[in-house]
Design a protein around this motif. Structure first.
Motif, PDB file in Angstrom:
ATOM      1  N   GLY A 113      32.303  39.213  33.684  1.00 47.91           N
ATOM      2  CA  GLY A 113      31.531  38.049  34.085  1.00 47.91           C
ATOM      3  C   GLY A 113      31.298  37.984  35.581  1.00 47.91           C
ATOM      4  N   SER A 114      30.626  36.919  35.981  1.00 46.28           N
ATOM      5  CA  SER A 114      30.416  36.655  37.399  1.00 46.28           C
ATOM      6  C   SER A 114      30.703  35.186  37.671  1.00 46.28           C
ATOM      7  N   LEU A 115      31.167  34.914  38.887  1.00 49.19           N
ATOM      8  CA  LEU A 115      31.491  33.562  39.329  1.00 49.19           C
ATOM      9  C   LEU A 115      30.695  33.277  40.595  1.00 49.19           C
ATOM     10  N   SER A 125      32.699  39.068  40.939  1.00 55.74           N
ATOM     11  CA  SER A 125      32.990  39.503  39.577  1.00 55.74           C
ATOM     12  C   SER A 125      34.080  38.579  39.056  1.00 55.74           C
ATOM     13  N   GLY A 126      34.141  38.410  37.732  1.00 55.01           N
ATOM     14  CA  GLY A 126      35.135  37.501  37.200  1.00 55.01           C
ATOM     15  C   GLY A 126      35.643  37.887  35.836  1.00 55.01           C
ATOM     16  N   ARG A 127      36.834  37.396  35.564  1.00 52.57           N
ATOM     17  CA  ARG A 127      37.418  37.539  34.236  1.00 52.57           C
ATOM     18  C   ARG A 127      38.327  36.344  34.014  1.00 52.57           C
ATOM     19  N   GLY A 139      38.462  35.658  40.276  1.00 52.52           N
ATOM     20  CA  GLY A 139      37.266  36.133  40.948  1.00 52.52           C
ATOM     21  C   GLY A 139      37.654  37.264  41.877  1.00 52.52           C
ATOM     22  N   TYR A 140      36.812  38.288  41.958  1.00 51.23           N
ATOM     23  CA  TYR A 140      37.169  39.440  42.785  1.00 51.23           C
ATOM     24  C   TYR A 140      35.933  40.210  43.231  1.00 51.23           C
TER      25      TYR A 140
END
Length: 156
Positions: A113-115, A125-127, A139-140
């Protein structure tokens, strides 16, 4: 006398520590994709959002963010830092800031995902992972090791 932890549990803890991953990721508890659906709030109350099913992927809509509102604590700011000039006049209220989280059954978490951070105009990028009923939203940039995790509690 203390009992030493051995075997797979110790290995997972050591690997999580070496990789800089919160230990909770090694013991994710979600068992179905829809467990993420609901309203979540940061433990310190600074952020509140709703995760919903967006056709087999999951997204999140802003309900409240202390960095997203004016000094009155109620009026949402405009998205002035958005890289897309067409979106800079929109309100941050209700924006979909979590996008494209996909259920990974093998790892029992939502990935890819994305944040979007409306307070900076940046997208990460997200998880997300459920651990002991709490949502760990990470978020990273580049790799999950280079990121930050927010711990959320379910409110609905």
């Amino acid at each position: 006398m203390r009992k030493l932890v051995r075997g797979p549990l110790l290995a997972a803890a050591i690997l999580a520590g070496i990789a800089g991953i919160p230990l909770g990721y090694a013991f994710a508890q979600a068992s179905s994709p829809n467990e993420i659906v609901g309203v979540w709030e940061a433990e310190n109350g600074s952020l509140k959002f709703e995760i919903f099913d967006a056709g087999g992927i999951y997204a999140g809509r802003m309900i409240f963010g202390d960095r997203m509102v004016e000094a009155d604590g109620k009026t949402f700011k405009k998205d002035t830092l958005n890289p897309d000039p067409k979106l800079r006049s929109r309100s941050l209220k209700g924006i979909v800031f979590v996008n494209n989280l996909k259920w990974d059954a093998a790892d029992r978490r939502w990935e890819g995902g994305s944040l979007y951070d409306g307070s900076s105009g940046r997208t990460y990028s997200g998880r997300a992972t459920l651990v002991n009923g709490k949502l760990e939203l990470r978020g990273y940039v580049g790799t999950p090791v280079l990121g930050q995790t927010m711990l959320m509690r379910r409110v609905q």
